[in-house]
Scaffold this motif. Structure first.
Motif, short mmCIF file in Angstrom:
data_model
loop_
_atom_site.label_atom_id
_atom_site.label_comp_id
_atom_site.label_asym_id
_atom_site.label_seq_id
_atom_site.Cartn_x
_atom_site.Cartn_y
_atom_site.Cartn_z
N TRP A 74 0.90 -1.10 0.09
CA TRP A 74 -0.18 0.07 -0.05
C TRP A 74 0.88 1.32 0.04
CZ3 TRP A 74 -5.23 0.10 -0.71
CH2 TRP A 74 -5.68 1.27 -0.51
N GLN A 75 1.09 1.69 -1.29
CA GLN A 75 1.99 2.82 -1.45
C GLN A 75 1.14 4.05 -2.31
OE1 GLN A 75 5.99 1.91 -2.73
NE2 GLN A 75 6.14 0.30 -1.25
N PRO A 76 0.49 4.91 -1.65
CA PRO A 76 -0.03 5.96 -2.36
C PRO A 76 0.80 6.80 -2.89
CG PRO A 76 -1.12 5.62 -0.23
CD PRO A 76 0.06 4.91 -0.25
N GLY A 77 0.52 7.19 -3.99
CA GLY A 77 1.50 8.25 -4.92
C GLY A 77 2.48 7.25 -5.69
N LYS A 78 2.54 6.03 -5.47
CA LYS A 78 3.64 5.47 -6.29
C LYS A 78 2.97 4.91 -7.52
CE LYS A 78 7.38 5.39 -3.83
NZ LYS A 78 8.54 5.59 -3.85
N GLY A 79 3.37 4.16 -8.36
CA GLY A 79 2.98 3.45 -9.72
C GLY A 79 2.15 2.42 -9.04
N MET A 80 1.87 1.59 -10.41
CA MET A 80 0.94 0.49 -10.28
C MET A 80 1.91 -0.81 -9.69
SD MET A 80 -1.49 -1.64 -12.93
CE MET A 80 -0.20 -2.65 -13.85
N LEU A 81 3.13 -0.74 -10.20
CA LEU A 81 4.08 -2.04 -9.71
C LEU A 81 5.07 -1.49 -8.69
CD1 LEU A 81 4.89 -3.65 -13.09
CD2 LEU A 81 3.22 -4.31 -11.25
N TYR A 132 8.67 -7.50 -8.96
CA TYR A 132 7.75 -6.40 -8.44
C TYR A 132 6.51 -7.01 -8.23
CZ TYR A 132 10.97 -3.20 -10.71
OH TYR A 132 12.18 -2.62 -11.34
N THR A 133 5.56 -6.28 -7.55
CA THR A 133 4.17 -6.60 -7.12
C THR A 133 3.12 -5.62 -7.25
OG1 THR A 133 2.87 -7.72 -5.57
CG2 THR A 133 4.62 -6.07 -4.77
N LEU A 134 1.81 -5.90 -7.32
CA LEU A 134 0.87 -4.65 -7.27
C LEU A 134 0.89 -3.99 -6.24
CD1 LEU A 134 -1.96 -6.97 -9.08
CD2 LEU A 134 -0.37 -5.13 -10.26
N ASN A 135 0.59 -2.66 -6.62
CA ASN A 135 0.38 -1.47 -5.39
C ASN A 135 -1.12 -1.63 -5.15
OD1 ASN A 135 0.57 0.66 -3.65
ND2 ASN A 135 1.23 2.07 -5.42
N LEU A 136 -1.73 -2.05 -4.06
CA LEU A 136 -2.77 -2.09 -3.79
C LEU A 136 -3.54 -0.52 -3.81
CD1 LEU A 136 -3.25 -5.08 -2.02
CD2 LEU A 136 -3.65 -4.93 -4.25
N ALA A 137 -2.83 0.27 -3.51
CA ALA A 137 -3.38 1.58 -3.22
C ALA A 137 -3.55 2.19 -4.65
CB ALA A 137 -2.32 2.88 -2.76
N SER A 138 -3.22 1.69 -5.72
CA SER A 138 -3.49 2.34 -7.30
C SER A 138 -4.80 1.58 -7.74
CB SER A 138 -2.40 2.02 -8.29
OG SER A 138 -2.69 2.16 -9.38
N TRP A 139 -5.70 2.18 -8.40
CA TRP A 139 -7.03 1.70 -9.02
C TRP A 139 -6.61 0.92 -10.02
CZ3 TRP A 139 -8.06 2.92 -14.12
CH2 TRP A 139 -7.35 3.87 -14.33
N ARG A 140 -5.58 1.01 -10.71
CA ARG A 140 -5.12 0.10 -11.91
C ARG A 140 -5.03 -1.24 -11.48
NH1 ARG A 140 -2.39 5.02 -12.47
NH2 ARG A 140 -3.18 6.05 -14.53
N SER A 141 -4.53 -1.39 -10.30
CA SER A 141 -4.07 -2.69 -9.92
C SER A 141 -5.53 -3.48 -9.43
CB SER A 141 -3.44 -2.53 -8.44
OG SER A 141 -2.17 -2.09 -8.64
N TRP A 142 -6.53 -2.78 -8.99
CA TRP A 142 -7.90 -3.51 -8.75
C TRP A 142 -8.45 -3.90 -10.06
CZ3 TRP A 142 -8.71 -5.18 -4.31
CH2 TRP A 142 -8.12 -4.72 -3.11
N ILE A 143 -8.09 -3.17 -11.00
CA ILE A 143 -8.58 -3.47 -12.38
C ILE A 143 -7.91 -4.73 -12.94
CG2 ILE A 143 -8.69 -2.92 -14.94
CD1 ILE A 143 -9.35 -0.08 -13.85
#
Length: 90
Positions: A30-37, A46-57
């Motif tokens: 959970w890293q708000p302000g960072k990219g999707m990875l 790398y892994t998905l950043n769950l703070a990014s809406w793109r990761s949820w898609i």
């Protein structure tokens, strides 16, 4: 003999083999302000950043594809097919 590194990059791919802690795991996913990875908290890559809406898609698309592959809605055939007679000539 030199000390081996527990974290760094190899050919541009990050790795981290330090002992994981709960705080580090939570802050890594959970890293708000960072990219999707983001870099994995333990392991290679790398892994998905769950703070990014793109990761949820990405997660929703992956779940939908998995559901579809496993059968999803079973289309049942109500009508029973009659047996077919096969004749083989020599």
């Amino acid at each position: 003999m030199p000390e081996k590194q527990d974290a760094g990059t190899l050919f541009g791919v990050p790795y981290n083999f330090e002992r994981p802690s709960v705080g580090r795991l939570l802050s890594a996913y959970w890293q708000p302000g960072k990219g999707m990875l983001v870099e994995k908290p333990f392991g290679i890559g790398y892994t998905l950043n769950l703070a990014s809406w793109r990761s949820w898609i990405v997660l929703l698309v992956a779940a939908a594809l998995l559901w579809q592959e496993r059968g999803g809605t079973q289309e049942s055939v109500d009508e029973e097919e009659e047996p077919v007679e096969v004749i083989v000539d020599d």
